[in-house]
Design a protein around this motif. Sequence first.
Motif: not given
Length: 176
Positions: A135-142, A151-153, A155-164
């Motif tokens: 729900k915090e990173v809906p664009l990544m789910a697609t 998408l990493k830039d 928001s912080d939520n997007y960046k946290q998912q990206y780095v992992v």
Amino acid sequence: MDIDIKELVKAAAEGFNLKDFKGDIVGVKIVENEFGNIEDGGIGIQINNGKEAPIAKSDKDIKAAIEALLAMKDEKDAYLFQNKKQWWAVYRVLFYFCNYPTQMTAFETKMKELEVAKVDGKRDLSYESLSAAVKEVPLMATCSPTTWNTLKDKSDNYKQQYVVADFLMQKLGIKS
């Protein structure tokens, strides 16, 4: 009951209007006496969009990559994997590239079997954290985790998912 796979795929392609699809059919799942989506049974077709088939990695390799991820620190001596919602990136990479379970509950069970789900209380895996993260990173789910760098830039939520996801893909030899 004998099933001609070629005829089955042809019938499925006609029934699902996939005749003009440009990707490759890389797998068919047949489950008798059940209907619905792929997770509930029935006939499922996996479309690969011309990409390489998922990589085959052993559970031992995946466990080692996750353990390295959980131990990794950044230049500020903070863990790269900071909170339990980042398990969602692990889930996406493993089901997208390594044929791990697509259902979050099955994924959670698999991580418990590998003995990586319990970390330190703050970063433990739970179904609730997986379902909340999307729900915090809906664009990544697609899209594929290999495209998350775009998408990493956001928001912080997007960046946290990206780095992992990026770290895990590098450890597993997945091209991003």
